[in-house]
Design a protein around this motif. Sequence first.
Motif, short mmCIF file in Angstrom:
data_model
loop_
_atom_site.label_atom_id
_atom_site.label_comp_id
_atom_site.label_asym_id
_atom_site.label_seq_id
_atom_site.Cartn_x
_atom_site.Cartn_y
_atom_site.Cartn_z
N LYS A 139 0.87 -1.18 0.00
CA LYS A 139 0.00 0.00 0.00
C LYS A 139 0.91 1.23 0.00
CE LYS A 139 -4.20 -1.95 1.97
NZ LYS A 139 -5.20 -1.90 3.08
N THR A 190 1.01 1.06 6.14
CA THR A 190 0.56 -0.13 6.87
C THR A 190 -0.78 -0.61 6.30
OG1 THR A 190 -0.46 1.35 8.50
CG2 THR A 190 1.74 0.51 9.00
N ASP A 191 -1.13 -1.85 6.62
CA ASP A 191 -2.30 -2.48 6.02
C ASP A 191 -3.63 -1.83 6.42
OD1 ASP A 191 -0.98 -4.31 4.50
OD2 ASP A 191 -1.09 -5.94 5.96
N ASP A 192 -3.64 -1.03 7.49
CA ASP A 192 -4.91 -0.46 7.91
C ASP A 192 -5.35 0.73 7.06
OD1 ASP A 192 -2.65 0.77 9.04
OD2 ASP A 192 -3.81 1.68 10.65
N TYR A 193 -4.49 1.20 6.17
CA TYR A 193 -4.91 2.26 5.24
C TYR A 193 -5.87 1.66 4.21
CZ TYR A 193 -1.56 5.79 6.84
OH TYR A 193 -0.89 6.74 7.57
N VAL A 194 -6.88 2.44 3.81
CA VAL A 194 -7.91 1.95 2.89
C VAL A 194 -7.62 2.45 1.48
CG1 VAL A 194 -10.38 1.96 2.37
CG2 VAL A 194 -9.61 1.93 4.75
N ASN A 197 -8.86 5.85 -0.46
CA ASN A 197 -9.08 6.98 0.43
C ASN A 197 -8.03 8.06 0.21
OD1 ASN A 197 -11.26 5.68 1.53
ND2 ASN A 197 -10.47 5.64 3.63
N ARG A 202 -0.76 10.24 9.59
CA ARG A 202 -1.21 9.94 10.95
C ARG A 202 -0.14 10.27 11.97
NH1 ARG A 202 -3.74 3.98 9.59
NH2 ARG A 202 -5.44 4.69 8.27
#
Length: 202
Positions: A139, A190-194, A197, A202
Amino acid sequence: MNLFYNQEGIGDTLILAIKDINVEERTSERKGNVARVFDRETNETAGYNIFDASSYMTITENGSVELTEELVGKLQRILEENGFNEKLEVDLSPKFVVGFVQEKEKHPNADKLNICKVDVGTETLQIVCGAPNVDAGQKVVVAKVGAVMPSGLVIKDAELRGVPSSGMICSARELALPDAPQEKGILVLTDDYVVGNEFVQR
């Protein structure tokens, strides 16, 4: 469409950039406080210069100015008040987005370049990237065509060594993030980014 303002550098002038045209074909016409820059052969508008800009609005940015619906409406009214009736067509979607590198293959004509297929949510872009750490499955931050980098560079469709490229996969340094590493390499998220978007640090 991009908007720029630098009072210290060029004075109290808003520069509204719409389209690139050949410098040799470029000419202009002025009405009141507005000059239209256009192609003398095709009559296509390259942009507008709005002089004495602070008499119309308060501008706090220096460099690239973020466009909003409200600001575009103001710009439209300024053009009309000065005798120009062209309708401004503006894409207000985010230009820095989270992308997912689906594929990476070596550029056939350049050892240090890779051709990446990057999903940005609404479409898949082909981006030629020279970063040594780019890889499928990552990502990343993508500057789409029309994005203005902190350096002032405007991202455009390009062709690198014969391969079309639409956008740029960004490093932390190119994004002017605090404490960005100086060595070459893209910013891997990191994998939590969509995917798709708008990128927000952060």
